[in-house]
Design a protein around this motif. Structure first.
Motif, PDB file in Angstrom:
ATOM      1  N   GLU A 267      33.013  14.797  -0.955  1.00  0.00           N
ATOM      2  CA  GLU A 267      31.663  15.856  -1.199  1.00  0.00           C
ATOM      3  C   GLU A 267      31.225  16.163   0.219  1.00  0.00           C
ATOM      4  O   GLU A 267      31.791  15.751   1.460  1.00  0.00           O
ATOM      5  CB  GLU A 267      30.893  14.906  -2.043  1.00  0.00           C
ATOM      6  CG  GLU A 267      31.185  14.608  -3.337  1.00  0.00           C
ATOM      7  CD  GLU A 267      31.751  15.885  -4.342  1.00  0.00           C
ATOM      8  OE1 GLU A 267      31.388  16.665  -4.291  1.00  0.00           O
ATOM      9  OE2 GLU A 267      32.712  15.541  -4.837  1.00  0.00           O
ATOM     10  N   GLN A 268      30.433  17.175   0.131  1.00  0.00           N
ATOM     11  CA  GLN A 268      29.822  17.675   1.146  1.00  0.00           C
ATOM     12  C   GLN A 268      29.154  16.806   2.214  1.00  0.00           C
ATOM     13  O   GLN A 268      29.314  16.737   3.496  1.00  0.00           O
ATOM     14  CB  GLN A 268      28.742  18.657   0.934  1.00  0.00           C
ATOM     15  CG  GLN A 268      28.087  19.576   2.072  1.00  0.00           C
ATOM     16  CD  GLN A 268      29.014  20.499   2.840  1.00  0.00           C
ATOM     17  OE1 GLN A 268      29.996  20.849   2.163  1.00  0.00           O
ATOM     18  NE2 GLN A 268      28.915  20.778   3.878  1.00  0.00           N
TER      19      GLN A 268
ATOM     20  N   LEU B  44      31.355  15.172   4.827  1.00  0.00           N
ATOM     21  CA  LEU B  44      31.713  16.264   6.049  1.00  0.00           C
ATOM     22  C   LEU B  44      30.677  16.242   6.941  1.00  0.00           C
ATOM     23  O   LEU B  44      30.520  16.179   7.994  1.00  0.00           O
ATOM     24  CB  LEU B  44      31.783  17.710   5.401  1.00  0.00           C
ATOM     25  CG  LEU B  44      33.077  18.145   4.898  1.00  0.00           C
ATOM     26  CD1 LEU B  44      33.314  17.626   3.612  1.00  0.00           C
ATOM     27  CD2 LEU B  44      33.594  19.625   5.102  1.00  0.00           C
ATOM     28  N   LEU B  45      29.339  16.014   6.280  1.00  0.00           N
ATOM     29  CA  LEU B  45      28.069  16.173   7.249  1.00  0.00           C
ATOM     30  C   LEU B  45      28.305  14.636   8.076  1.00  0.00           C
ATOM     31  O   LEU B  45      27.792  14.526   9.021  1.00  0.00           O
ATOM     32  CB  LEU B  45      26.916  16.190   6.370  1.00  0.00           C
ATOM     33  CG  LEU B  45      26.678  17.414   5.619  1.00  0.00           C
ATOM     34  CD1 LEU B  45      25.338  17.347   4.665  1.00  0.00           C
ATOM     35  CD2 LEU B  45      26.514  18.543   6.756  1.00  0.00           C
ATOM     36  N   ASP B  46      28.448  13.740   7.547  1.00  0.00           N
ATOM     37  CA  ASP B  46      28.606  12.219   8.079  1.00  0.00           C
ATOM     38  C   ASP B  46      29.684  12.306   8.976  1.00  0.00           C
ATOM     39  O   ASP B  46      29.383  11.750  10.347  1.00  0.00           O
ATOM     40  CB  ASP B  46      28.625  11.332   6.883  1.00  0.00           C
ATOM     41  CG  ASP B  46      27.327  11.082   5.880  1.00  0.00           C
ATOM     42  OD1 ASP B  46      26.377  11.610   6.314  1.00  0.00           O
ATOM     43  OD2 ASP B  46      27.563  10.446   5.005  1.00  0.00           O
ATOM     44  N   ALA B  47      30.778  12.839   8.834  1.00  0.00           N
ATOM     45  CA  ALA B  47      31.873  13.060   9.671  1.00  0.00           C
ATOM     46  C   ALA B  47      31.494  13.631  11.068  1.00  0.00           C
ATOM     47  O   ALA B  47      31.754  13.255  11.950  1.00  0.00           O
ATOM     48  CB  ALA B  47      33.038  13.415   9.311  1.00  0.00           C
ATOM     49  N   TRP B  48      30.949  14.896  10.673  1.00  0.00           N
ATOM     50  CA  TRP B  48      30.212  15.689  11.849  1.00  0.00           C
ATOM     51  C   TRP B  48      29.213  14.963  12.785  1.00  0.00           C
ATOM     52  O   TRP B  48      29.300  15.097  13.963  1.00  0.00           O
ATOM     53  CB  TRP B  48      29.867  16.828  11.346  1.00  0.00           C
ATOM     54  CG  TRP B  48      29.653  18.059  12.537  1.00  0.00           C
ATOM     55  CD1 TRP B  48      28.301  18.273  12.860  1.00  0.00           C
ATOM     56  CD2 TRP B  48      30.380  18.407  13.355  1.00  0.00           C
ATOM     57  NE1 TRP B  48      28.607  19.226  13.920  1.00  0.00           N
ATOM     58  CE2 TRP B  48      29.611  19.214  14.510  1.00  0.00           C
ATOM     59  CE3 TRP B  48      31.729  18.562  13.538  1.00  0.00           C
ATOM     60  CZ2 TRP B  48      30.306  19.991  15.375  1.00  0.00           C
ATOM     61  CZ3 TRP B  48      32.550  19.171  14.525  1.00  0.00           C
ATOM     62  CH2 TRP B  48      31.632  19.864  15.295  1.00  0.00           C
TER      63      TRP B  48
ATOM     64  N   GLY C 274      37.424  20.563   4.718  1.00  0.00           N
ATOM     65  CA  GLY C 274      37.331  19.717   3.471  1.00  0.00           C
ATOM     66  C   GLY C 274      38.429  19.718   2.706  1.00  0.00           C
ATOM     67  O   GLY C 274      39.243  20.814   2.477  1.00  0.00           O
ATOM     68  N   VAL C 275      39.317  18.474   2.518  1.00  0.00           N
ATOM     69  CA  VAL C 275      40.546  18.549   1.761  1.00  0.00           C
ATOM     70  C   VAL C 275      40.609  17.366   0.440  1.00  0.00           C
ATOM     71  O   VAL C 275      39.553  16.673   0.481  1.00  0.00           O
ATOM     72  CB  VAL C 275      41.535  17.803   2.809  1.00  0.00           C
ATOM     73  CG1 VAL C 275      41.738  18.794   3.997  1.00  0.00           C
ATOM     74  CG2 VAL C 275      41.489  16.531   3.495  1.00  0.00           C
ATOM     75  N   ALA C 276      41.666  17.456  -0.294  1.00  0.00           N
ATOM     76  CA  ALA C 276      41.501  16.866  -1.475  1.00  0.00           C
ATOM     77  C   ALA C 276      42.070  15.432  -1.143  1.00  0.00           C
ATOM     78  O   ALA C 276      41.511  14.501  -1.955  1.00  0.00           O
ATOM     79  CB  ALA C 276      42.860  17.465  -2.221  1.00  0.00           C
ATOM     80  N   ARG C 277      42.798  15.195  -0.240  1.00  0.00           N
ATOM     81  CA  ARG C 277      43.526  13.847  -0.194  1.00  0.00           C
ATOM     82  C   ARG C 277      44.102  13.602   1.078  1.00  0.00           C
ATOM     83  O   ARG C 277      44.587  14.689   1.899  1.00  0.00           O
ATOM     84  CB  ARG C 277      44.127  13.296  -1.135  1.00  0.00           C
ATOM     85  CG  ARG C 277      45.403  13.732  -1.525  1.00  0.00           C
ATOM     86  CD  ARG C 277      46.299  13.095  -2.716  1.00  0.00           C
ATOM     87  NE  ARG C 277      45.311  13.353  -3.808  1.00  0.00           N
ATOM     88  CZ  ARG C 277      45.386  14.278  -4.470  1.00  0.00           C
ATOM     89  NH1 ARG C 277      46.165  15.030  -4.457  1.00  0.00           N
ATOM     90  NH2 ARG C 277      44.783  14.070  -5.770  1.00  0.00           N
TER      91      ARG C 277
END
Length: 130
Positions: free
Chosen positions: A81-82, A85-89, A107-110
């Motif tokens: 989920e979004q 992405l925020l945590d990764a960034w 963002g990717v499925a797997r």
């Protein structure tokens, strides 16, 4: 993968080339959040996985004689989920002390391994070649 990379602390991975150097450039395959014993780091924690991927990237580029400032392009692949992405960034920006090179966050499925939320690849060009 070669003995030099294993001895530097990268996880042994069968039939996988971590990087290829062409002159002053290093093309780096996706770094995954595994430690030197091929254990997943940061299960379900995107920020921790980002740090591990970048630590592996640092190990690899140093092995080839490059520096962190030589990283010219990052691609960051994130599952979920979004918020992931925020945590990764956040993990990426903290690792680079808010001076991130050009980067694409996707963002990717797997990804390839069970529990893997992140993968980071890079293009590295020696500053000394410019």
């Amino acid at each position: 993968m070669n003995e030099l990379e294993i001895n530097a602390g990268l996880a042994p991975t069968e039939n996988y080339q971590y990087a290829q150097q062409v002159g002053a450039q290093l093309f780096v395959a996706g770094q995954v959040p595994y430690d030197s014993e091929a254990n997943l780091v940061g299960t379900d924690v995107a920020k921790a996985q980002a740090r591990q991927c970048l630590n592996n990237l640092r190990t690899l580029i140093t092995l080839y004689g490059f520096k962190e400032r030589d990283i010219r392009l990052l691609k960051i692949y994130v599952v979920g989920e979004q918020q992931n992405l925020l945590d990764a960034w956040k993990g990426v920006t903290e690792w680079f002390e808010n001076d991130v090179p050009p980067a694409t966050l996707l963002g990717v499925a797997r990804l390839g391994y069970e529990g893997q939320l992140l993968e980071i690849d890079a293009t590295v060009i020696s500053e000394d070649s410019q």
